[in-house]
Write a protein that holds these residues in place. Structure first.
Motif, PDB file in Angstrom:
ATOM      1  N   VAL A 122     -11.041   3.571  11.527  1.00  0.00           N
ATOM      2  CA  VAL A 122      -9.956   2.430  10.917  1.00  0.00           C
ATOM      3  C   VAL A 122      -8.814   3.208  10.655  1.00  0.00           C
ATOM      4  O   VAL A 122      -8.584   4.104   9.961  1.00  0.00           O
ATOM      5  CB  VAL A 122     -10.621   2.085   9.591  1.00  0.00           C
ATOM      6  CG1 VAL A 122      -9.647   1.223   8.823  1.00  0.00           C
ATOM      7  CG2 VAL A 122     -11.908   1.262   9.861  1.00  0.00           C
ATOM      8  N   ALA A 123      -7.712   2.725  11.272  1.00  0.00           N
ATOM      9  CA  ALA A 123      -6.361   2.981  11.038  1.00  0.00           C
ATOM     10  C   ALA A 123      -5.606   1.883  10.261  1.00  0.00           C
ATOM     11  O   ALA A 123      -5.961   1.551   9.095  1.00  0.00           O
ATOM     12  CB  ALA A 123      -5.693   3.618  12.022  1.00  0.00           C
ATOM     13  N   PRO A 124      -5.249   1.037  10.763  1.00  0.00           N
ATOM     14  CA  PRO A 124      -4.709  -0.030  10.193  1.00  0.00           C
ATOM     15  C   PRO A 124      -5.511  -1.142  10.697  1.00  0.00           C
ATOM     16  O   PRO A 124      -6.143  -0.844  11.547  1.00  0.00           O
ATOM     17  CB  PRO A 124      -3.281  -0.230  10.869  1.00  0.00           C
ATOM     18  CG  PRO A 124      -3.310   0.941  11.941  1.00  0.00           C
ATOM     19  CD  PRO A 124      -4.293   1.816  11.798  1.00  0.00           C
ATOM     20  N   LYS A 160      -0.153  -3.633  17.443  1.00  0.00           N
ATOM     21  CA  LYS A 160       0.603  -2.814  16.578  1.00  0.00           C
ATOM     22  C   LYS A 160      -0.008  -2.826  15.157  1.00  0.00           C
ATOM     23  O   LYS A 160       0.140  -1.934  14.283  1.00  0.00           O
ATOM     24  CB  LYS A 160       2.230  -3.284  16.386  1.00  0.00           C
ATOM     25  CG  LYS A 160       2.525  -4.613  15.800  1.00  0.00           C
ATOM     26  CD  LYS A 160       3.747  -5.123  15.617  1.00  0.00           C
ATOM     27  CE  LYS A 160       3.986  -6.468  14.792  1.00  0.00           C
ATOM     28  NZ  LYS A 160       3.050  -7.471  15.717  1.00  0.00           N
ATOM     29  N   ASN A 161      -0.727  -3.845  14.765  1.00  0.00           N
ATOM     30  CA  ASN A 161      -1.485  -3.947  13.464  1.00  0.00           C
ATOM     31  C   ASN A 161      -2.783  -2.883  13.175  1.00  0.00           C
ATOM     32  O   ASN A 161      -3.108  -2.758  12.156  1.00  0.00           O
ATOM     33  CB  ASN A 161      -1.730  -5.319  12.786  1.00  0.00           C
ATOM     34  CG  ASN A 161      -0.594  -6.302  12.695  1.00  0.00           C
ATOM     35  OD1 ASN A 161       0.276  -5.727  12.636  1.00  0.00           O
ATOM     36  ND2 ASN A 161      -0.892  -7.603  12.867  1.00  0.00           N
ATOM     37  N   GLY A 162      -3.141  -2.496  14.293  1.00  0.00           N
ATOM     38  CA  GLY A 162      -4.495  -1.764  14.222  1.00  0.00           C
ATOM     39  C   GLY A 162      -5.510  -2.743  13.904  1.00  0.00           C
ATOM     40  O   GLY A 162      -5.662  -3.792  13.915  1.00  0.00           O
ATOM     41  N   PHE A 163      -6.618  -1.920  13.030  1.00  0.00           N
ATOM     42  CA  PHE A 163      -7.634  -2.758  12.470  1.00  0.00           C
ATOM     43  C   PHE A 163      -7.165  -3.429  11.475  1.00  0.00           C
ATOM     44  O   PHE A 163      -6.439  -3.295  10.709  1.00  0.00           O
ATOM     45  CB  PHE A 163      -8.812  -1.757  12.064  1.00  0.00           C
ATOM     46  CG  PHE A 163      -9.531  -1.366  13.144  1.00  0.00           C
ATOM     47  CD1 PHE A 163     -10.797  -2.121  13.612  1.00  0.00           C
ATOM     48  CD2 PHE A 163      -9.365  -0.361  14.004  1.00  0.00           C
ATOM     49  CE1 PHE A 163     -11.534  -1.559  14.820  1.00  0.00           C
ATOM     50  CE2 PHE A 163     -10.399   0.320  14.980  1.00  0.00           C
ATOM     51  CZ  PHE A 163     -11.196  -0.538  15.489  1.00  0.00           C
ATOM     52  N   LEU A 219      -7.673 -10.682   5.775  1.00  0.00           N
ATOM     53  CA  LEU A 219      -6.578 -10.273   4.664  1.00  0.00           C
ATOM     54  C   LEU A 219      -5.370  -9.416   5.364  1.00  0.00           C
ATOM     55  O   LEU A 219      -4.430  -8.952   4.606  1.00  0.00           O
ATOM     56  CB  LEU A 219      -7.267  -9.209   3.817  1.00  0.00           C
ATOM     57  CG  LEU A 219      -8.041  -9.856   2.791  1.00  0.00           C
ATOM     58  CD1 LEU A 219      -9.036 -10.993   3.077  1.00  0.00           C
ATOM     59  CD2 LEU A 219      -8.645  -8.859   1.599  1.00  0.00           C
ATOM     60  N   GLY A 220      -5.436  -9.162   6.586  1.00  0.00           N
ATOM     61  CA  GLY A 220      -4.431  -8.184   7.352  1.00  0.00           C
ATOM     62  C   GLY A 220      -4.831  -6.863   7.651  1.00  0.00           C
ATOM     63  O   GLY A 220      -6.200  -6.490   7.507  1.00  0.00           O
ATOM     64  N   PRO A 221      -3.743  -6.187   7.978  1.00  0.00           N
ATOM     65  CA  PRO A 221      -4.243  -4.759   8.456  1.00  0.00           C
ATOM     66  C   PRO A 221      -4.786  -3.984   7.255  1.00  0.00           C
ATOM     67  O   PRO A 221      -4.328  -4.190   6.008  1.00  0.00           O
ATOM     68  CB  PRO A 221      -2.865  -4.107   8.897  1.00  0.00           C
ATOM     69  CG  PRO A 221      -1.887  -5.411   8.986  1.00  0.00           C
ATOM     70  CD  PRO A 221      -2.516  -6.570   8.371  1.00  0.00           C
ATOM     71  N   VAL A 222      -5.626  -3.233   7.554  1.00  0.00           N
ATOM     72  CA  VAL A 222      -6.402  -2.417   6.350  1.00  0.00           C
ATOM     73  C   VAL A 222      -5.411  -1.652   5.609  1.00  0.00           C
ATOM     74  O   VAL A 222      -5.630  -1.067   4.633  1.00  0.00           O
ATOM     75  CB  VAL A 222      -7.702  -1.638   6.959  1.00  0.00           C
ATOM     76  CG1 VAL A 222      -8.559  -2.613   7.576  1.00  0.00           C
ATOM     77  CG2 VAL A 222      -7.259  -0.601   8.086  1.00  0.00           C
ATOM     78  N   THR A 223      -4.482  -0.983   6.176  1.00  0.00           N
ATOM     79  CA  THR A 223      -3.447  -0.141   5.721  1.00  0.00           C
ATOM     80  C   THR A 223      -2.345  -0.757   4.808  1.00  0.00           C
ATOM     81  O   THR A 223      -2.013   0.028   3.874  1.00  0.00           O
ATOM     82  CB  THR A 223      -2.796   0.740   6.906  1.00  0.00           C
ATOM     83  OG1 THR A 223      -1.920  -0.143   7.807  1.00  0.00           O
ATOM     84  CG2 THR A 223      -3.530   1.809   7.656  1.00  0.00           C
ATOM     85  N   HIS A 224      -2.091  -2.102   5.083  1.00  0.00           N
ATOM     86  CA  HIS A 224      -1.239  -2.731   4.288  1.00  0.00           C
ATOM     87  C   HIS A 224      -1.558  -4.417   4.249  1.00  0.00           C
ATOM     88  O   HIS A 224      -1.289  -5.028   5.311  1.00  0.00           O
ATOM     89  CB  HIS A 224       0.249  -2.590   4.426  1.00  0.00           C
ATOM     90  CG  HIS A 224       0.706  -2.719   5.936  1.00  0.00           C
ATOM     91  ND1 HIS A 224       1.055  -3.974   6.479  1.00  0.00           N
ATOM     92  CD2 HIS A 224       0.465  -2.037   7.146  1.00  0.00           C
ATOM     93  CE1 HIS A 224       1.170  -3.916   7.798  1.00  0.00           C
ATOM     94  NE2 HIS A 224       0.980  -2.481   8.207  1.00  0.00           N
ATOM     95  N   PHE A 225      -2.451  -4.695   3.444  1.00  0.00           N
ATOM     96  CA  PHE A 225      -2.999  -6.152   3.554  1.00  0.00           C
ATOM     97  C   PHE A 225      -1.792  -7.136   3.665  1.00  0.00           C
ATOM     98  O   PHE A 225      -0.567  -6.795   3.050  1.00  0.00           O
ATOM     99  CB  PHE A 225      -3.804  -6.654   2.209  1.00  0.00           C
ATOM    100  CG  PHE A 225      -5.271  -6.172   2.238  1.00  0.00           C
ATOM    101  CD1 PHE A 225      -5.552  -5.501   3.575  1.00  0.00           C
ATOM    102  CD2 PHE A 225      -5.872  -6.082   1.331  1.00  0.00           C
ATOM    103  CE1 PHE A 225      -7.059  -5.014   3.807  1.00  0.00           C
ATOM    104  CE2 PHE A 225      -7.178  -5.514   1.245  1.00  0.00           C
ATOM    105  CZ  PHE A 225      -7.556  -5.021   2.581  1.00  0.00           C
TER     106      PHE A 225
END
Length: 270
Positions: free
Chosen positions: A23-25, A178-181, A207-213
């Motif tokens: 998992v990255a983003p 670009k959002n990754g995961f 919820l959106g990208p795991v790096t920044h919801f």
């Protein structure tokens, strides 16, 4: 082809590790296959055929980023799942959409292998993992090729049942690469009011990208009061009405799942 000596326990553990360390983003489960998975897989020499019928009674009304509106659209999805052994199955999906102008269109296809923990491991919960990859037309999704990783944890306590699917998905080609995961959790709790009838509540989120919801209004959250009927060991039936809780979520969806198991040469549940 997998070697017969491969340990399914090691395979499942490795799959979970890869799932979380990579998992990255994501996309929500959309309105094609609205289901919280249980951990069990289709038995060997058994084919499960399911029809997912989902009607968006109140959804998006305009073309957004080139994607057709969902309002008053009927989505019909055929799912065929084949069990290969006690811990491995593969599912195949055909997604279609009937638009309000009566046009019936093919949307795309997905394939979904899944492995599970065997009962002999005597784990305190049911545990499995699916990986789904597939294509959908650009007019129905801003991402044409997508990947979904779905860990599944469930538990039965007498009449109570709980399942949690902390889904991770990402675009392979499309606007959201670009959002990754992204994190799209799903969960279910139900209670068997009789041996044949269970009522419950299902939740679906994006919820959106795991790096920044995403911000709260841009996230998707849906609640589905549901009923499950036991029509016999070969049948599956689920019906629910879903309510969107944020501005970016379709406001009202009616869903039904009807499935039947075909046994080949002594397959099926023991």
């Amino acid at each position: 082809m997998w070697q017969a000596s491969m340990n399914p326990r090691r395979l499942l553990v490795l799959a979970f590790v890869l799932c979380f360390v990579s998992v990255a983003p994501a996309f929500a489960q959309d309105n094609y296959e609205i289901q919280v998975y249980s951990y069990d897989t289709v038995p060997p020499r058994t084919t499960m055929v399911e029809l997912h019928s989902n009607f968006t009674a109140e959804g998006s009304k305009t073309v957004q980023d080139g994607v057709l509106p969902s309002n008053r659209a009927e989505h019909e999805t055929l799912e065929i799942t084949q069990g290969f052994n006690e811990w491995f199955e593969t599912g195949f999906y055909v997604f279609t959409s009937i638009q309000p102008d009566t046009t019936w269109e093919w949307v795309g296809d997905h394939i979904r292998p899944r492995v599970r923990a065997h009962e002999s491991w005597k784990l305190p919960v049911g545990l499995s993992l699916s990986a789904e990859i597939g294509y959908q037309q650009r007019s129905f999704s801003v991402d044409t090729w997508t990947l979904e990783l779905r860990p599944i944890i469930d538990k039965q306590w007498d009449r109570w049942y709980v399942s949690i699917n902390p889904v991770l998905d990402r675009a392979i080609t499309g606007d959201n690469v670009k959002n990754g995961f992204e994190f799209s959790p799903a969960a279910k709790i139900s209670y068997s009011v009789t041996p044949k009838v269970a009522i419950g509540l299902e939740y679906y989120g994006a919820l959106g990208p795991v790096t920044h919801f995403d911000s709260g209004r841009d996230q998707q959250h849906q609640l589905f009061p549901v009923i499950d009927l036991d029509l016999g060991p070969k049948w599956e039936f689920n019906f629910g009405v879903g309510f969107g809780l944020t501005p970016s979520t379709d406001r009202l969806i009616i869903k039904m799942i009807l499935g039947y198991r075909f046994d080949w040469g002594g397959g099926g549940h023991k």
